[in-house]
Design a protein around this motif. Structure first.
Motif, PDB file in Angstrom:
ATOM      1  N   LEU A  12       8.862   2.080   0.867  1.00  0.00           N
ATOM      2  CA  LEU A  12       9.193   0.841   1.569  1.00  0.00           C
ATOM      3  C   LEU A  12       8.972   0.977   3.073  1.00  0.00           C
ATOM      4  O   LEU A  12       8.545   0.033   3.739  1.00  0.00           O
ATOM      5  CB  LEU A  12      10.643   0.441   1.278  1.00  0.00           C
ATOM      6  N   ALA A  13       9.264   2.158   3.605  1.00  0.00           N
ATOM      7  CA  ALA A  13       9.055   2.398   5.036  1.00  0.00           C
ATOM      8  C   ALA A  13       7.565   2.298   5.376  1.00  0.00           C
ATOM      9  O   ALA A  13       7.183   1.716   6.401  1.00  0.00           O
ATOM     10  CB  ALA A  13       9.602   3.770   5.422  1.00  0.00           C
ATOM     11  N   ILE A  14       6.721   2.864   4.512  1.00  0.00           N
ATOM     12  CA  ILE A  14       5.271   2.785   4.730  1.00  0.00           C
ATOM     13  C   ILE A  14       4.800   1.342   4.649  1.00  0.00           C
ATOM     14  O   ILE A  14       4.047   0.857   5.503  1.00  0.00           O
ATOM     15  CB  ILE A  14       4.530   3.651   3.696  1.00  0.00           C
ATOM     16  N   GLU A  20       4.181  -4.711   9.416  1.00  0.00           N
ATOM     17  CA  GLU A  20       4.448  -5.033  10.822  1.00  0.00           C
ATOM     18  C   GLU A  20       3.165  -4.979  11.647  1.00  0.00           C
ATOM     19  O   GLU A  20       2.932  -5.819  12.516  1.00  0.00           O
ATOM     20  CB  GLU A  20       5.484  -4.067  11.388  1.00  0.00           C
ATOM     21  N   GLY A  21       2.341  -3.972  11.366  1.00  0.00           N
ATOM     22  CA  GLY A  21       1.075  -3.864  12.089  1.00  0.00           C
ATOM     23  C   GLY A  21       0.135  -5.003  11.757  1.00  0.00           C
ATOM     24  O   GLY A  21      -0.544  -5.549  12.636  1.00  0.00           O
ATOM     25  N   LEU A  22       0.098  -5.393  10.471  1.00  0.00           N
ATOM     26  CA  LEU A  22      -0.805  -6.458  10.045  1.00  0.00           C
ATOM     27  C   LEU A  22      -0.430  -7.795  10.656  1.00  0.00           C
ATOM     28  O   LEU A  22      -1.299  -8.627  10.939  1.00  0.00           O
ATOM     29  CB  LEU A  22      -0.799  -6.566   8.518  1.00  0.00           C
ATOM     30  N   LEU A  34      -6.346  -0.151  10.709  1.00  0.00           N
ATOM     31  CA  LEU A  34      -4.901   0.073  10.674  1.00  0.00           C
ATOM     32  C   LEU A  34      -4.468   0.575   9.296  1.00  0.00           C
ATOM     33  O   LEU A  34      -3.760   1.578   9.173  1.00  0.00           O
ATOM     34  CB  LEU A  34      -4.181  -1.236  11.015  1.00  0.00           C
ATOM     35  N   VAL A  35      -4.922  -0.108   8.257  1.00  0.00           N
ATOM     36  CA  VAL A  35      -4.538   0.283   6.901  1.00  0.00           C
ATOM     37  C   VAL A  35      -5.155   1.632   6.528  1.00  0.00           C
ATOM     38  O   VAL A  35      -4.494   2.493   5.946  1.00  0.00           O
ATOM     39  CB  VAL A  35      -4.952  -0.810   5.887  1.00  0.00           C
ATOM     40  N   GLY A  36      -6.430   1.839   6.878  1.00  0.00           N
ATOM     41  CA  GLY A  36      -7.094   3.093   6.563  1.00  0.00           C
ATOM     42  C   GLY A  36      -6.403   4.292   7.186  1.00  0.00           C
ATOM     43  O   GLY A  36      -6.155   5.310   6.510  1.00  0.00           O
ATOM     44  N   GLU A  37      -6.071   4.178   8.465  1.00  0.00           N
ATOM     45  CA  GLU A  37      -5.419   5.290   9.156  1.00  0.00           C
ATOM     46  C   GLU A  37      -4.020   5.552   8.613  1.00  0.00           C
ATOM     47  O   GLU A  37      -3.580   6.697   8.516  1.00  0.00           O
ATOM     48  CB  GLU A  37      -5.363   5.011  10.661  1.00  0.00           C
ATOM     49  N   LYS A  38      -3.311   4.475   8.251  1.00  0.00           N
ATOM     50  CA  LYS A  38      -1.959   4.649   7.703  1.00  0.00           C
ATOM     51  C   LYS A  38      -2.011   5.346   6.348  1.00  0.00           C
ATOM     52  O   LYS A  38      -1.221   6.256   6.068  1.00  0.00           O
ATOM     53  CB  LYS A  38      -1.286   3.276   7.577  1.00  0.00           C
ATOM     54  N   LYS A  44      -1.913  11.781   3.048  1.00  0.00           N
ATOM     55  CA  LYS A  44      -2.465  13.107   3.381  1.00  0.00           C
ATOM     56  C   LYS A  44      -3.773  13.371   2.626  1.00  0.00           C
ATOM     57  O   LYS A  44      -3.943  14.413   1.978  1.00  0.00           O
ATOM     58  CB  LYS A  44      -1.445  14.206   3.099  1.00  0.00           C
ATOM     59  N   VAL A  45      -4.696  12.412   2.699  1.00  0.00           N
ATOM     60  CA  VAL A  45      -5.982  12.538   2.031  1.00  0.00           C
ATOM     61  C   VAL A  45      -7.087  12.780   3.053  1.00  0.00           C
ATOM     62  O   VAL A  45      -6.997  12.334   4.200  1.00  0.00           O
ATOM     63  CB  VAL A  45      -6.325  11.281   1.203  1.00  0.00           C
ATOM     64  N   GLU A  46      -8.110  13.496   2.644  1.00  0.00           N
ATOM     65  CA  GLU A  46      -9.265  13.754   3.498  1.00  0.00           C
ATOM     66  C   GLU A  46     -10.508  13.036   2.981  1.00  0.00           C
ATOM     67  O   GLU A  46     -11.563  13.096   3.615  1.00  0.00           O
ATOM     68  CB  GLU A  46      -9.537  15.254   3.597  1.00  0.00           C
ATOM     69  N   ASP A  47     -10.395  12.395   1.823  1.00  0.00           N
ATOM     70  CA  ASP A  47     -11.530  11.696   1.223  1.00  0.00           C
ATOM     71  C   ASP A  47     -11.068  10.322   0.754  1.00  0.00           C
ATOM     72  O   ASP A  47     -10.248  10.229  -0.169  1.00  0.00           O
ATOM     73  CB  ASP A  47     -12.084  12.496   0.037  1.00  0.00           C
ATOM     74  N   MET A  48     -11.590   9.275   1.362  1.00  0.00           N
ATOM     75  CA  MET A  48     -11.200   7.919   0.992  1.00  0.00           C
ATOM     76  C   MET A  48     -12.181   6.919   1.577  1.00  0.00           C
ATOM     77  O   MET A  48     -12.943   7.240   2.494  1.00  0.00           O
ATOM     78  CB  MET A  48      -9.789   7.585   1.478  1.00  0.00           C
ATOM     79  N   TYR A  49     -12.171   5.729   1.040  1.00  0.00           N
ATOM     80  CA  TYR A  49     -12.919   4.649   1.671  1.00  0.00           C
ATOM     81  C   TYR A  49     -12.297   3.303   1.353  1.00  0.00           C
ATOM     82  O   TYR A  49     -11.605   3.138   0.339  1.00  0.00           O
ATOM     83  CB  TYR A  49     -14.398   4.673   1.266  1.00  0.00           C
ATOM     84  N   ILE A  50     -12.498   2.368   2.271  1.00  0.00           N
ATOM     85  CA  ILE A  50     -12.161   0.969   2.048  1.00  0.00           C
ATOM     86  C   ILE A  50     -13.477   0.211   2.044  1.00  0.00           C
ATOM     87  O   ILE A  50     -14.241   0.273   3.008  1.00  0.00           O
ATOM     88  CB  ILE A  50     -11.230   0.418   3.143  1.00  0.00           C
TER      89      ILE A  50
END
Length: 219
Positions: A12-14, A20-22, A34-38, A44-50
């Motif tokens: 819920l905190a996340i 709030e940022g959005l 904003l969402v990607g960095e969060k 704690k991932v090093e591989d991702m994409y939006i």
């Protein structure tokens, strides 16, 4: 129960932090960042994409892509069989925590990832790919992957699904804002045109001499 409560409170905190940022952002790329960095930080991932999907052209663009912890630009591509393609087609979250080679064959994936290093072996063992929704359509995906099996428990899948839903709402708001600004600009331009036309017409109504009319319009 205490452990579950603590995990839920963290989720819920996340979600609240992202929400709030959005609320403060109306720029499309800024929302993606904003969402990607969060997600990168909290999962704690090093591989991702939006990735965003345009149904009319069948093109997938990837405004946010990280591999091995580094950002890379990615050219838009025609949607092909793969994690994103499966999620968009089936309109549901894809979760693979084991037997990934078999699952990839079932999805018609050949070789490596849809996005990734062409010259490296695909070591991916776990994937979660959540759809981004807008007005009843899947407009994109958030995909996380890892080189270890069982990397994405149910709690992580649930959280990612919630974040992708929030992202869809924010992106829709951004598009509506952009469209409103575009229409406002058109209205302002048209008003300026009409003001010029009215000013010229008023001057013409008072002129009957040829050169004076030419001078009035030219000026």
């Amino acid at each position: 129960l205490l452990k579950e409560t603590e995990e839920r409170a963290k989720e819920l905190a996340i979600i609240n932090s992202v929400s709030e940022g959005l609320v403060r952002e109306l720029n499309f790329q800024a929302i993606i960042e904003l969402v990607g960095e969060k997600i990168r930080q909290d999962f704690k991932v090093e591989d991702m994409y939006i990735a965003m999907y345009d149904e009319a052209s069948n093109i997938m663009s990837t405004p946010y892509f990280i591999e091995h912890g580094d950002r890379f630009p990615v050219e838009p591509v025609v949607l092909r069989p793969g994690y994103a393609g499966w999620t968009i087609k089936n309109r549901t979250t894809l979760v693979i925590n084991e037997n990934i080679d078999q699952r990839k064959m079932e999805m018609g994936m050949a070789g490596g990832l849809l996005i990734g290093d062409d010259n490296e072996a695909d070591l991916t063992q776990s994937v979660v790919c959540a759809p981004i929704w807008s007005t009843g359509r899947v407009i994109g995906v958030i995909t996380l992957y890892a080189n270890v099996p069982n990397a994405f428990p149910e709690s992580s899948v649930s959280l990612l699904t919630t974040l992708s839903a929030n992202l869809g709402v924010a992106l829709q708001n951004a598009r509506l804002f952009d469209e409103t600004q575009r229409l406002l600009k058109i209205t302002e331009d048209r008003a300026a045109e009409l003001a010029v036309i009215n000013s010229v017409q008023e001057g013409l109504a008072s002129k009957l001499e040829f050169q004076s009319i030419i001078d009035l319009i030219g000026d």
